[in-house]
Design a protein around this motif. Structure first.
Motif, PDB file in Angstrom:
ATOM      1  N   GLY A  17       0.835  -1.194   0.000  1.00  0.00           N
ATOM      2  CA  GLY A  17       0.000   0.000   0.000  1.00  0.00           C
ATOM      3  C   GLY A  17       0.869   1.243   0.000  1.00  0.00           C
ATOM      4  N   GLN A  18       0.228   2.390   0.126  1.00  0.00           N
ATOM      5  CA  GLN A  18       0.967   3.643   0.158  1.00  0.00           C
ATOM      6  C   GLN A  18       1.692   3.816   1.499  1.00  0.00           C
ATOM      7  OE1 GLN A  18      -0.544   7.310  -1.579  1.00  0.00           O
ATOM      8  NE2 GLN A  18      -2.519   6.312  -1.930  1.00  0.00           N
ATOM      9  N   ARG A  19       2.622   4.775   1.516  1.00  0.00           N
ATOM     10  CA  ARG A  19       3.260   5.130   2.777  1.00  0.00           C
ATOM     11  C   ARG A  19       2.215   5.649   3.760  1.00  0.00           C
ATOM     12  NH1 ARG A  19       7.530   9.411   0.839  1.00  0.00           N
ATOM     13  NH2 ARG A  19       5.788   9.853  -0.546  1.00  0.00           N
ATOM     14  N   ASN A  20       2.408   5.276   5.011  1.00  0.00           N
ATOM     15  CA  ASN A  20       1.547   5.753   6.096  1.00  0.00           C
ATOM     16  C   ASN A  20       0.102   5.248   5.998  1.00  0.00           C
ATOM     17  OD1 ASN A  20       1.870   7.117   8.529  1.00  0.00           O
ATOM     18  ND2 ASN A  20       0.822   8.955   7.782  1.00  0.00           N
ATOM     19  N   ALA A  21      -0.093   4.127   5.281  1.00  0.00           N
ATOM     20  CA  ALA A  21      -1.431   3.524   5.227  1.00  0.00           C
ATOM     21  C   ALA A  21      -1.685   2.661   6.458  1.00  0.00           C
ATOM     22  CB  ALA A  21      -1.592   2.684   3.957  1.00  0.00           C
ATOM     23  N   GLY A  22      -0.630   2.422   7.242  1.00  0.00           N
ATOM     24  CA  GLY A  22      -0.786   1.620   8.452  1.00  0.00           C
ATOM     25  C   GLY A  22      -0.417   0.164   8.273  1.00  0.00           C
ATOM     26  N   LYS A  23       0.428  -0.137   7.280  1.00  0.00           N
ATOM     27  CA  LYS A  23       0.812  -1.533   7.024  1.00  0.00           C
ATOM     28  C   LYS A  23       1.556  -2.129   8.220  1.00  0.00           C
ATOM     29  CE  LYS A  23       3.145  -0.504   3.287  1.00  0.00           C
ATOM     30  NZ  LYS A  23       2.878   0.959   3.310  1.00  0.00           N
ATOM     31  N   VAL A  96      -3.437  -2.557   1.642  1.00  0.00           N
ATOM     32  CA  VAL A  96      -3.820  -1.731   2.788  1.00  0.00           C
ATOM     33  C   VAL A  96      -4.108  -0.320   2.301  1.00  0.00           C
ATOM     34  CG1 VAL A  96      -3.157  -0.927   5.079  1.00  0.00           C
ATOM     35  CG2 VAL A  96      -2.327  -3.149   4.255  1.00  0.00           C
ATOM     36  N   VAL A  97      -5.328   0.143   2.564  1.00  0.00           N
ATOM     37  CA  VAL A  97      -5.784   1.456   2.099  1.00  0.00           C
ATOM     38  C   VAL A  97      -5.892   2.394   3.299  1.00  0.00           C
ATOM     39  CG1 VAL A  97      -7.607   2.707   0.880  1.00  0.00           C
ATOM     40  CG2 VAL A  97      -7.070   0.334   0.245  1.00  0.00           C
TER      41      VAL A  97
END
Length: 400
Positions: A17-23, A96-97
């Motif tokens: 997912g993108q950075r800071n999506a909470g992965k 993760v979104v």
């Protein structure tokens, strides 16, 4: 226990997912361990982080927390490339979104995952801050994408994510894989021929030998392990014929001379060819050895990185045997570990190791990629048996 399971039999689950999506927070919540660094600063995770976990009934799995696929700059591109390498060997993916919802970045990730034929779920994370929009829900429903809302912070729907992983896992990961267990019965003898040479690890056996010996014991059969030099004596000491003889490919030619023709014979690597890949495809690929021309380049694929020794099977012996068999001057290039060439088209043949350190998904994906690029692919054991003139013999235990 999950930490000791061989890497090659683990289900690989990758969070992308993108950075800071909470992965990272989600990995920590799923595994109930703080193994990934969590920060509000985008880009905290720079390289894929692996976490071993026992997810029943699937057994040992590995979760990968990856760098954000919206990373920027030259270093960011390298991080994205590393993430895509992990995706390439994944059995299951979790997209993760974050708070922004589905953006072109997530849609591109989903497109790549679909192209790789990886089953996936979409986790709308941070539901404690923002629920997914009606548009995002409608999009997922229209496309038939499985999705969940979750909050790593509040641990909302964490168990539901685990169950979703179990539900979409490849069927072969939900059943006990068979190496040789279908080739012998309870109480029968299985003879394992294990040469001890420079490439043999000190004080231990290699993983395929260990796994097959364990399977023999689990099947209540009798295992007899011997070096090739003592094989004839070992066979004569049995009061009846063994159900199967399994040999290291490096000595298959000599072993075939000793084992009676009415005793089924195969190799460890051939067993791994069907366990980790697709045996008929690898047998068909070996036939391409007969079509090699002067100056052709052959890919040697190794699943593990190791220091080569003077009689190294992939770097020394196989090139020598193939060159001797064809009578041609050939070029051999070796790729180790998870590295695999992007310019496959320039190879006339790929000869892969038994893949004991890869999961089946990655091996099949490598095979499929070779086929898609028009490159025949085989494996060490099948190729060696081909050039040693005993391929038909070592295939007799199988219904091909």
């Amino acid at each position: 226990m999950s930490n000791k399971a061989p890497r090659g039999i683990r289900l690989v689950i990758t969070l992308a997912g993108q950075r800071n999506a909470g992965k990272s927070s989600l990995v920590n919540a799923i595994t109930d361990q703080k193994i990934a660094i969590v920060s509000d600063m985008p880009g905290t995770t720079t390289d894929p982080v692996a976490k071993h976990y026992e997810l029943l009934p699937l057994g040992p799995v590995t979760f990968y927390d990856t760098a954000g696929l919206d990373d920027s700059g030259e270093l960011g591109e390298l991080r994205i490339k590393a993430t895509r390498k992990v995706l390439w060997r994944s059995d299951v993916a979790i997209v993760v979104v974050g708070e922004a919802g589905l953006t072109p970045h997530e849609l591109k990730i989903i497109e790549d995952i679909i192209e790789l034929d990886i089953p996936f779920i979409i986790a709308f994370n941070k539901s404690d801050i923002r629920e997914p929009s009606a548009e995002d829900r409608a999009y997922c429903q229209k496309k038939g994408f499985r999705f969940l809302t979750t909050s790593a912070k509040d641990e909302t729907n964490i168990d539901e994510i685990k169950q979703a992983i179990i539900d979409i896992a490849p069927p072969e990961m939900k059943r006990d894989p068979v190496l040789a267990g279908d080739l012998f019965k309870k109480g029968e003898w299985v003879v394992c021929v294990v040469p001890i040479d420079l490439s043999a690890p000190k004080g231990r056996l290699i993983l395929p030998q260990v796994q097959i010996l364990r399977e023999i014991l689990d099947g209540d059969a009798l295992a007899l392990t011997t070096k090739e030099s003592e094989l004839e004596e070992a066979l004569s000491g049995l009061n009846h014929k063994p159900a199967l003889v399994i040999t290291d490919s490096q000595v298959v030619h000599n072993v075939a001379k000793v084992v009676p023709t009415d005793v089924p014979l195969t190799t460890f690597s051939t067993l791994f060819a069907r366990y980790k890949g697709d045996l008929p495809t690898l047998v068909h690929g070996a036939k391409a050895i007969d079509t090699l021309s002067e100056g052709d380049t052959i890919l040697i694929g190794e699943a593990c990185s190791h220091h080569p020794v003077e009689d190294d099977i992939g770097r020394i012996k196989i090139p020598h045997w193939v060159t001797q068999y064809t009578g041609k001057n050939l070029n051999f290039e070796t790729y180790s570990g998870h590295d695999f060439p992007e310019d496959l088209e320039r190879f006339k043949l790929a000869i892969h190791c038994g893949a004991c350190m890869l999961n089946r998904t990655e091996m099949l994906r490598r095979m499929n990629e070779c086929s898609r690029r028009g490159v025949p692919v085989t494996n060490y054991g099948v190729a060696i048996s081909k050039v040693q003139g005993v391929l038909e013999r070592i295939l007799t235990p199988f219904a091909l």
